[in-house]
Design a protein around this motif. Sequence first.
Motif, mmCIF file in Angstrom:
data_model
loop_
_atom_site.group_PDB
_atom_site.id
_atom_site.type_symbol
_atom_site.label_atom_id
_atom_site.label_comp_id
_atom_site.label_asym_id
_atom_site.label_seq_id
_atom_site.Cartn_x
_atom_site.Cartn_y
_atom_site.Cartn_z
ATOM 1 N N PRO A 195 0.807 -1.234 0.000
ATOM 2 C CA PRO A 195 0.000 0.000 0.000
ATOM 3 C C PRO A 195 0.834 1.274 0.000
ATOM 4 O O PRO A 195 0.472 2.246 -0.661
ATOM 5 N N GLU A 196 1.935 1.272 0.736
ATOM 6 C CA GLU A 196 2.765 2.479 0.787
ATOM 7 C C GLU A 196 3.328 2.819 -0.586
ATOM 8 O O GLU A 196 3.312 3.972 -1.019
ATOM 9 N N LYS A 197 3.793 1.788 -1.281
ATOM 10 C CA LYS A 197 4.330 2.008 -2.624
ATOM 11 C C LYS A 197 3.215 2.362 -3.606
ATOM 12 O O LYS A 197 3.372 3.258 -4.445
ATOM 13 N N ALA A 198 2.082 1.674 -3.485
ATOM 14 C CA ALA A 198 0.959 1.949 -4.379
ATOM 15 C C ALA A 198 0.470 3.378 -4.217
ATOM 16 O O ALA A 198 0.169 4.063 -5.206
ATOM 17 N N ASN A 199 0.397 3.854 -2.991
ATOM 18 C CA ASN A 199 -0.089 5.213 -2.746
ATOM 19 C C ASN A 199 0.817 6.264 -3.354
ATOM 20 O O ASN A 199 0.347 7.307 -3.827
ATOM 21 N N SER A 200 2.106 6.000 -3.374
ATOM 22 C CA SER A 200 3.029 6.964 -3.984
ATOM 23 C C SER A 200 2.800 7.070 -5.485
ATOM 24 O O SER A 200 2.935 8.141 -6.070
ATOM 25 N N MET A 201 2.433 5.945 -6.116
ATOM 26 C CA MET A 201 2.124 5.971 -7.544
ATOM 27 C C MET A 201 0.768 6.621 -7.791
ATOM 28 O O MET A 201 0.611 7.460 -8.685
ATOM 29 N N LEU A 202 -0.220 6.257 -6.992
ATOM 30 C CA LEU A 202 -1.557 6.823 -7.156
ATOM 31 C C LEU A 202 -1.549 8.335 -7.037
ATOM 32 O O LEU A 202 -2.320 9.033 -7.711
ATOM 33 N N ALA A 203 -0.673 8.852 -6.184
ATOM 34 C CA ALA A 203 -0.596 10.302 -5.986
ATOM 35 C C ALA A 203 -0.153 11.030 -7.253
ATOM 36 O O ALA A 203 -0.398 12.236 -7.389
ATOM 37 N N LYS A 204 0.462 10.309 -8.177
ATOM 38 C CA LYS A 204 0.954 10.917 -9.418
ATOM 39 C C LYS A 204 -0.020 10.729 -10.587
ATOM 40 O O LYS A 204 0.259 11.175 -11.701
ATOM 41 N N ILE A 205 -1.140 10.047 -10.339
ATOM 42 C CA ILE A 205 -2.127 9.807 -11.396
ATOM 43 C C ILE A 205 -3.307 10.755 -11.188
ATOM 44 O O ILE A 205 -4.037 10.620 -10.200
ATOM 45 N N PRO A 206 -3.507 11.723 -12.075
ATOM 46 C CA PRO A 206 -4.593 12.687 -11.881
ATOM 47 C C PRO A 206 -5.966 12.066 -11.658
ATOM 48 O O PRO A 206 -6.777 12.619 -10.905
ATOM 49 N N LEU A 207 -6.244 10.938 -12.278
ATOM 50 C CA LEU A 207 -7.544 10.290 -12.068
ATOM 51 C C LEU A 207 -7.608 9.540 -10.744
ATOM 52 O O LEU A 207 -8.677 9.069 -10.349
ATOM 53 N N GLY A 208 -6.480 9.386 -10.081
ATOM 54 C CA GLY A 208 -6.463 8.853 -8.729
ATOM 55 C C GLY A 208 -6.692 7.367 -8.575
ATOM 56 O O GLY A 208 -7.054 6.900 -7.499
ATOM 57 N N ARG A 209 -6.467 6.600 -9.631
ATOM 58 C CA ARG A 209 -6.661 5.157 -9.531
ATOM 59 C C ARG A 209 -5.821 4.442 -10.576
ATOM 60 O O ARG A 209 -5.323 5.066 -11.523
ATOM 61 N N PHE A 210 -5.645 3.142 -10.367
ATOM 62 C CA PHE A 210 -4.966 2.311 -11.346
ATOM 63 C C PHE A 210 -5.955 1.902 -12.439
ATOM 64 O O PHE A 210 -7.169 2.087 -12.307
ATOM 65 N N ALA A 211 -5.432 1.333 -13.529
ATOM 66 C CA ALA A 211 -6.281 0.944 -14.658
ATOM 67 C C ALA A 211 -6.960 -0.395 -14.396
ATOM 68 O O ALA A 211 -6.406 -1.284 -13.743
ATOM 69 N N GLU A 212 -8.158 -0.540 -14.927
ATOM 70 C CA GLU A 212 -8.853 -1.815 -14.924
ATOM 71 C C GLU A 212 -8.464 -2.599 -16.177
ATOM 72 O O GLU A 212 -8.144 -2.013 -17.221
ATOM 73 N N VAL A 213 -8.511 -3.906 -16.074
ATOM 74 C CA VAL A 213 -8.142 -4.751 -17.209
ATOM 75 C C VAL A 213 -8.944 -4.395 -18.451
ATOM 76 O O VAL A 213 -8.395 -4.267 -19.561
ATOM 77 N N ASP A 214 -10.251 -4.208 -18.308
ATOM 78 C CA ASP A 214 -11.100 -3.924 -19.469
ATOM 79 C C ASP A 214 -10.745 -2.602 -20.140
ATOM 80 O O ASP A 214 -10.977 -2.432 -21.347
ATOM 81 N N GLU A 215 -10.187 -1.666 -19.389
ATOM 82 C CA GLU A 215 -9.791 -0.389 -19.986
ATOM 83 C C GLU A 215 -8.599 -0.568 -20.919
ATOM 84 O O GLU A 215 -8.471 0.148 -21.927
ATOM 85 N N VAL A 216 -7.734 -1.495 -20.611
ATOM 86 C CA VAL A 216 -6.624 -1.816 -21.508
ATOM 87 C C VAL A 216 -7.136 -2.602 -22.710
ATOM 88 O O VAL A 216 -6.775 -2.325 -23.852
ATOM 89 N N VAL A 217 -8.007 -3.565 -22.441
ATOM 90 C CA VAL A 217 -8.580 -4.373 -23.522
ATOM 91 C C VAL A 217 -9.308 -3.489 -24.529
ATOM 92 O O VAL A 217 -9.179 -3.674 -25.749
ATOM 93 N N ASP A 218 -10.080 -2.516 -24.052
ATOM 94 C CA ASP A 218 -10.812 -1.616 -24.948
ATOM 95 C C ASP A 218 -9.873 -0.934 -25.942
ATOM 96 O O ASP A 218 -10.181 -0.832 -27.136
ATOM 97 N N ALA A 219 -8.743 -0.450 -25.443
ATOM 98 C CA ALA A 219 -7.795 0.258 -26.300
ATOM 99 C C ALA A 219 -7.159 -0.677 -27.324
ATOM 100 O O ALA A 219 -6.990 -0.320 -28.502
ATOM 101 N N VAL A 220 -6.819 -1.875 -26.885
ATOM 102 C CA VAL A 220 -6.217 -2.844 -27.807
ATOM 103 C C VAL A 220 -7.208 -3.220 -28.906
ATOM 104 O O VAL A 220 -6.852 -3.272 -30.099
ATOM 105 N N ILE A 221 -8.447 -3.471 -28.520
ATOM 106 C CA ILE A 221 -9.473 -3.825 -29.492
ATOM 107 C C ILE A 221 -9.613 -2.735 -30.552
ATOM 108 O O ILE A 221 -9.683 -3.012 -31.762
ATOM 109 N N TYR A 222 -9.657 -1.490 -30.105
ATOM 110 C CA TYR A 222 -9.798 -0.387 -31.052
ATOM 111 C C TYR A 222 -8.616 -0.333 -32.020
ATOM 112 O O TYR A 222 -8.800 -0.229 -33.241
ATOM 113 N N LEU A 223 -7.405 -0.410 -31.498
ATOM 114 C CA LEU A 223 -6.227 -0.308 -32.363
ATOM 115 C C LEU A 223 -6.118 -1.484 -33.327
ATOM 116 O O LEU A 223 -5.619 -1.327 -34.450
#
Length: 245
Positions: A195-223
């Motif tokens: 959690p300590e390491k994850a929070n340091s990364m999350l603090a640098k992501i404007p949307l405040g969260r990590f990606a969901e698997v389907d969000e990556v899949v959506d982009a791959v499908i489109y490309l």
Amino acid sequence: MEISFASKRVLVTGAAKGIGRALAKRLASYGAEVVAVSRSKEGLDSLAAEMKNIKTICVDLSDWDATRKAIKSAGAIDCLVNNAAYATPLESFLDAKPESFDMSFAVNVKAVINVSQVVVEGMIQRKKGGSVVNLSSQASQAALPQHTIYCGTKGALDMVSRVMALELGPHNIRVNCVNPTVVMTDMGRVGWADPEKANSMLAKIPLGRFAEVDEVVDAVIYLLSDKASMINGVTLPIDGGFLAT
């Protein structure tokens, strides 16, 4: 926007779990005949049991010759997703070990070249074009502590992909990368379960969260799809704005 892969044959590496598994299932649901590649026979068997239009190939992608033979056995392929990756052990720069380097580059870069050569040669011979998507990472463009070798492999993959796009474009073969932030698959948890390491990364992501698997899949499908017919040679961040900061 309707996307169909009816009559398309799509090869996905690293398809036994995580992003690759979700992608293979999505492609199959869109009508594709999917060739799922992994070194995990158990994972491939369970995947094939879930989706009838998925064929499987079990091979260790770090083995150059065995991989070439296995991929050739797949037959004609219209689209390729190089998703398989080796989760490099977390090591500081001064602790980076040669065995970590060798395995990471063998799977994350060398295997992409190997698989793509076999698939693309068939695309060129058939003169019908094709699409390739390589799974890269935000780590190709941002330095991450204890990720010297992993960052190196993804930086190399981005540039290999650009050269592929340059050389294969005249054959109507498009090559693109997607570059996700942390995705909490099994591999993602190796580096970011703390959690300590994850929070340091999350603090640098404007949307405040990590990606969901389907969000990556959506982009791959489109490309992969014909909807992206003029997109070639891009590295697409799926990072909630991490690289914008």
